[in-house]
Design a protein around this motif. Structure first.
Motif, PDB file in Angstrom:
ATOM      1  N   GLY A 148       0.848  -1.182   0.000  1.00  0.00           N
ATOM      2  CA  GLY A 148       0.000   0.000   0.000  1.00  0.00           C
ATOM      3  C   GLY A 148       0.883   1.230   0.000  1.00  0.00           C
ATOM      4  O   GLY A 148       1.855   1.305   0.762  1.00  0.00           O
ATOM      5  N   LEU A 149       0.587   2.199  -0.866  1.00  0.00           N
ATOM      6  CA  LEU A 149       1.473   3.344  -1.045  1.00  0.00           C
ATOM      7  C   LEU A 149       0.764   4.651  -0.729  1.00  0.00           C
ATOM      8  O   LEU A 149      -0.347   4.892  -1.197  1.00  0.00           O
ATOM      9  N   LEU A 150       1.425   5.487   0.064  1.00  0.00           N
ATOM     10  CA  LEU A 150       0.927   6.823   0.378  1.00  0.00           C
ATOM     11  C   LEU A 150       1.963   7.847  -0.060  1.00  0.00           C
ATOM     12  O   LEU A 150       3.087   7.860   0.439  1.00  0.00           O
ATOM     13  N   GLY A 151       1.596   8.710  -0.987  1.00  0.00           N
ATOM     14  CA  GLY A 151       2.456   9.832  -1.330  1.00  0.00           C
ATOM     15  C   GLY A 151       3.547   9.501  -2.324  1.00  0.00           C
ATOM     16  O   GLY A 151       3.832   8.346  -2.650  1.00  0.00           O
ATOM     17  N   ALA A 152       4.190  10.570  -2.787  1.00  0.00           N
ATOM     18  CA  ALA A 152       5.167  10.479  -3.866  1.00  0.00           C
ATOM     19  C   ALA A 152       6.598  10.668  -3.408  1.00  0.00           C
ATOM     20  O   ALA A 152       7.521  10.552  -4.217  1.00  0.00           O
ATOM     21  N   SER A 153       6.821  10.962  -2.131  1.00  0.00           N
ATOM     22  CA  SER A 153       8.113  11.475  -1.667  1.00  0.00           C
ATOM     23  C   SER A 153       9.320  10.727  -2.213  1.00  0.00           C
ATOM     24  O   SER A 153      10.223  11.323  -2.807  1.00  0.00           O
ATOM     25  N   ALA A 154       9.353   9.417  -2.030  1.00  0.00           N
ATOM     26  CA  ALA A 154      10.529   8.646  -2.420  1.00  0.00           C
ATOM     27  C   ALA A 154      10.653   8.471  -3.924  1.00  0.00           C
ATOM     28  O   ALA A 154      11.676   7.963  -4.400  1.00  0.00           O
ATOM     29  N   GLY A 155       9.645   8.897  -4.679  1.00  0.00           N
ATOM     30  CA  GLY A 155       9.700   8.734  -6.120  1.00  0.00           C
ATOM     31  C   GLY A 155       9.983  10.002  -6.899  1.00  0.00           C
ATOM     32  O   GLY A 155      10.178   9.951  -8.120  1.00  0.00           O
ATOM     33  N   LEU A 156      10.024  11.155  -6.233  1.00  0.00           N
ATOM     34  CA  LEU A 156      10.098  12.431  -6.960  1.00  0.00           C
ATOM     35  C   LEU A 156      11.374  12.569  -7.781  1.00  0.00           C
ATOM     36  O   LEU A 156      11.331  12.954  -8.954  1.00  0.00           O
ATOM     37  N   GLU A 157      12.494  12.283  -7.175  1.00  0.00           N
ATOM     38  CA  GLU A 157      13.765  12.450  -7.882  1.00  0.00           C
ATOM     39  C   GLU A 157      13.834  11.539  -9.104  1.00  0.00           C
ATOM     40  O   GLU A 157      14.283  11.946 -10.187  1.00  0.00           O
ATOM     41  N   GLY A 158      13.360  10.302  -8.952  1.00  0.00           N
ATOM     42  CA  GLY A 158      13.373   9.365 -10.065  1.00  0.00           C
ATOM     43  C   GLY A 158      12.469   9.795 -11.203  1.00  0.00           C
ATOM     44  O   GLY A 158      12.818   9.650 -12.382  1.00  0.00           O
ATOM     45  N   VAL A 159      11.292  10.313 -10.865  1.00  0.00           N
ATOM     46  CA  VAL A 159      10.352  10.749 -11.900  1.00  0.00           C
ATOM     47  C   VAL A 159      10.954  11.878 -12.735  1.00  0.00           C
ATOM     48  O   VAL A 159      10.824  11.892 -13.966  1.00  0.00           O
ATOM     49  N   ILE A 160      11.583  12.828 -12.073  1.00  0.00           N
ATOM     50  CA  ILE A 160      12.210  13.936 -12.801  1.00  0.00           C
ATOM     51  C   ILE A 160      13.201  13.393 -13.820  1.00  0.00           C
ATOM     52  O   ILE A 160      13.252  13.840 -14.976  1.00  0.00           O
ATOM     53  N   ALA A 161      13.983  12.410 -13.434  1.00  0.00           N
ATOM     54  CA  ALA A 161      14.975  11.833 -14.341  1.00  0.00           C
ATOM     55  C   ALA A 161      14.302  11.117 -15.514  1.00  0.00           C
ATOM     56  O   ALA A 161      14.733  11.262 -16.669  1.00  0.00           O
ATOM     57  N   TRP A 162      13.248  10.350 -15.247  1.00  0.00           N
ATOM     58  CA  TRP A 162      12.536   9.641 -16.311  1.00  0.00           C
ATOM     59  C   TRP A 162      11.905  10.634 -17.287  1.00  0.00           C
ATOM     60  O   TRP A 162      11.985  10.470 -18.506  1.00  0.00           O
ATOM     61  N   TYR A 163      11.252  11.658 -16.761  1.00  0.00           N
ATOM     62  CA  TYR A 163      10.637  12.663 -17.623  1.00  0.00           C
ATOM     63  C   TYR A 163      11.690  13.408 -18.440  1.00  0.00           C
ATOM     64  O   TYR A 163      11.519  13.641 -19.639  1.00  0.00           O
ATOM     65  N   ALA A 164      12.753  13.826 -17.775  1.00  0.00           N
ATOM     66  CA  ALA A 164      13.782  14.616 -18.451  1.00  0.00           C
ATOM     67  C   ALA A 164      14.443  13.832 -19.578  1.00  0.00           C
ATOM     68  O   ALA A 164      14.832  14.398 -20.602  1.00  0.00           O
ATOM     69  N   ALA A 165      14.561  12.519 -19.400  1.00  0.00           N
ATOM     70  CA  ALA A 165      15.172  11.670 -20.423  1.00  0.00           C
ATOM     71  C   ALA A 165      14.204  11.344 -21.556  1.00  0.00           C
ATOM     72  O   ALA A 165      14.610  10.749 -22.567  1.00  0.00           O
ATOM     73  N   GLY A 166      12.934  11.725 -21.396  1.00  0.00           N
ATOM     74  CA  GLY A 166      11.943  11.420 -22.413  1.00  0.00           C
ATOM     75  C   GLY A 166      11.480   9.980 -22.407  1.00  0.00           C
ATOM     76  O   GLY A 166      10.792   9.542 -23.336  1.00  0.00           O
ATOM     77  N   GLU A 167      11.837   9.217 -21.371  1.00  0.00           N
ATOM     78  CA  GLU A 167      11.414   7.817 -21.285  1.00  0.00           C
ATOM     79  C   GLU A 167       9.922   7.696 -20.980  1.00  0.00           C
ATOM     80  O   GLU A 167       9.265   6.738 -21.399  1.00  0.00           O
ATOM     81  N   VAL A 168       9.394   8.638 -20.219  1.00  0.00           N
ATOM     82  CA  VAL A 168       7.955   8.739 -19.948  1.00  0.00           C
ATOM     83  C   VAL A 168       7.573  10.187 -20.218  1.00  0.00           C
ATOM     84  O   VAL A 168       8.143  11.108 -19.625  1.00  0.00           O
ATOM     85  N   VAL A 169       6.630  10.399 -21.119  1.00  0.00           N
ATOM     86  CA  VAL A 169       6.157  11.746 -21.466  1.00  0.00           C
ATOM     87  C   VAL A 169       4.681  11.815 -21.078  1.00  0.00           C
ATOM     88  O   VAL A 169       3.830  11.237 -21.760  1.00  0.00           O
ATOM     89  N   PRO A 170       4.347  12.527 -19.992  1.00  0.00           N
ATOM     90  CA  PRO A 170       2.993  12.452 -19.436  1.00  0.00           C
ATOM     91  C   PRO A 170       2.014  13.484 -19.979  1.00  0.00           C
ATOM     92  O   PRO A 170       0.849  13.498 -19.571  1.00  0.00           O
ATOM     93  N   ASP A 171       2.442  14.346 -20.896  1.00  0.00           N
ATOM     94  CA  ASP A 171       1.660  15.528 -21.256  1.00  0.00           C
ATOM     95  C   ASP A 171       0.252  15.223 -21.772  1.00  0.00           C
ATOM     96  O   ASP A 171      -0.670  16.033 -21.598  1.00  0.00           O
ATOM     97  N   ASP A 172       0.055  14.067 -22.428  1.00  0.00           N
ATOM     98  CA  ASP A 172      -1.268  13.738 -22.966  1.00  0.00           C
ATOM     99  C   ASP A 172      -2.328  13.567 -21.878  1.00  0.00           C
ATOM    100  O   ASP A 172      -3.527  13.526 -22.186  1.00  0.00           O
ATOM    101  N   LEU A 173      -1.908  13.470 -20.639  1.00  0.00           N
ATOM    102  CA  LEU A 173      -2.870  13.346 -19.548  1.00  0.00           C
ATOM    103  C   LEU A 173      -3.643  14.635 -19.295  1.00  0.00           C
ATOM    104  O   LEU A 173      -4.719  14.615 -18.703  1.00  0.00           O
TER     105      LEU A 173
END
Length: 339
Positions: A278-303
């Protein structure tokens, strides 16, 4: 400055409020773009559990998915933050308890959650004050949409990490909202074969854009068929259905929150030898998400279906969808936009 204020359940308005000043250890951020979250809607309707438990009181200024630029810093804050583009952690722990000291500040018993719990105003406003310790720099290359989707992306990345994906797994995501699609996108990026179940045709179409297969819930199999199931719908009966669809020895990841108790027969967990997270919050994932987005591996804009000004948010809370909105589940707000 202008800020959105929920004054009581079912009542919200844009008000002129004092511009925040950076106290010691704080910064003030000019908000570039912010998301309207399901949690914000629960706050508006007064159904969030924090309201029932007295942890959140009205009036409250919501908004916890955002990006912006640091405009001032308080005493003791590194001056290099000035002018930098940033996002921030929603969860602010006390910093003293064992949970905080062990990196679990997101479950600190006396934590504040920006725009949700406690007295820290949120980001549906022109400016936002928060501790410098909660900041994460983001690159200029990120779109405003991606920047404001870092926080929900952090929840999704934590879900994928909890499932310990190695590549090749069959993953089912129940729920085609923002979190569900982001779980799907990160699972695909980790090499999984992903199915998204949702009754809405537009959600199924969007699942395809993120590399998943979209199906109606009634078309799911009746037997265990997936090594990983992520419950992101928040439906009260969805968790038990998820249990029945996980292969023995598989992972069940719970990220959706129902407005009423979700019943699960724990015998099914034991007999299935399931790992449940069970997961609450994004804290431990924020730094990783920035890296994934910045690399273009995940592009979330269509949401993002539409971007509006603050004055349109009360209507959003009442269920009015902006004219010309696209099919995505997320509405974003630019506080500097008038009209």
């Amino acid at each position: 400055m202008r800020a959105l204020v929920i004054t009581a359940p079912g009542e919200a308005e844009v008000r002129e409020v004092p511009v925040p000043r950076a106290r010691g250890g704080e910064v003030v951020v000019e908000v570039e773009q912010a998301g309207v979250c399901g949690t914000d809607l629960e706050l508006f309707h007064g159904t969030l559990s924090y309201v029932r438990d007295g942890l959140t009181t009205f009036p409250i200024r919501p908004g916890h998915e955002w990006c912006g630029r640091v405009r001032s810093v308080g005493a003791g804050v590194d001056q290099s933050w000035l002018g930098r583009r940033v996002v921030g952690d929603t969860m602010l722990g006390c910093g003293r308890c064992r949970r905080c000291q062990s990196g679990r500040h997101h479950v600190c018993a006396v934590r504040t959650e920006i725009g949700i719990r406690g007295d820290q105003p949120g980001a549906l406003a022109e400016r936002l004050a928060l501790p410098a310790s909660a900041l994460y720099a983001i690159p200029e290359v990120l779109s405003p949409a991606a920047g404001a989707l870092v926080e929900p992306g952090g929840v999704a990345l934590r879900a994928v990490r909890a499932a310990a994906l190695r590549g090749g797994e069959r993953v089912l995501v129940l729920g085609g909202g923002t979190i569900g699609h982001l779980c799907s996108a990160f699972a695909v990026a980790h090499g999984a074969t992903v199915t998204v179940a949702d009754p809405r045709p537009e959600a199924l179409e969007l699942a395809g854009r993120f590399g998943a297969v979209g199906v109606a819930p009634d078309d799911l199999p009746d037997e265990p068929s997936f090594e990983v199931v992520m419950e992101a719908s928040g439906g009260p009966d969805s968790a038990q259905r998820a249990v029945r669809l996980v292969e023995p020895g598989g992972h069940l990841v719970l990220v959706g929150l129902a407005n009423q108790p979700s019943m699960v027969d724990t015998r099914d967990l034991v007999f299935g030898d399931l790992t449940v997270s069970g997961l609450l919050g994004a804290s431990a994932g924020l730094e990783g998400v920035i890296a994934w987005y910045a690399a273009g591996e995940v592009v979330p804009d269509d949401l993002v279906a539409a971007v509006v000004g603050l004055s349109q948010v009360p209507a959003l809370f009442r269920g009015e969808r902006p004219a010309q909105a696209g099919s995505g589940p997320k509405i974003h707000v630019q506080p500097s936009r008038h009209g």
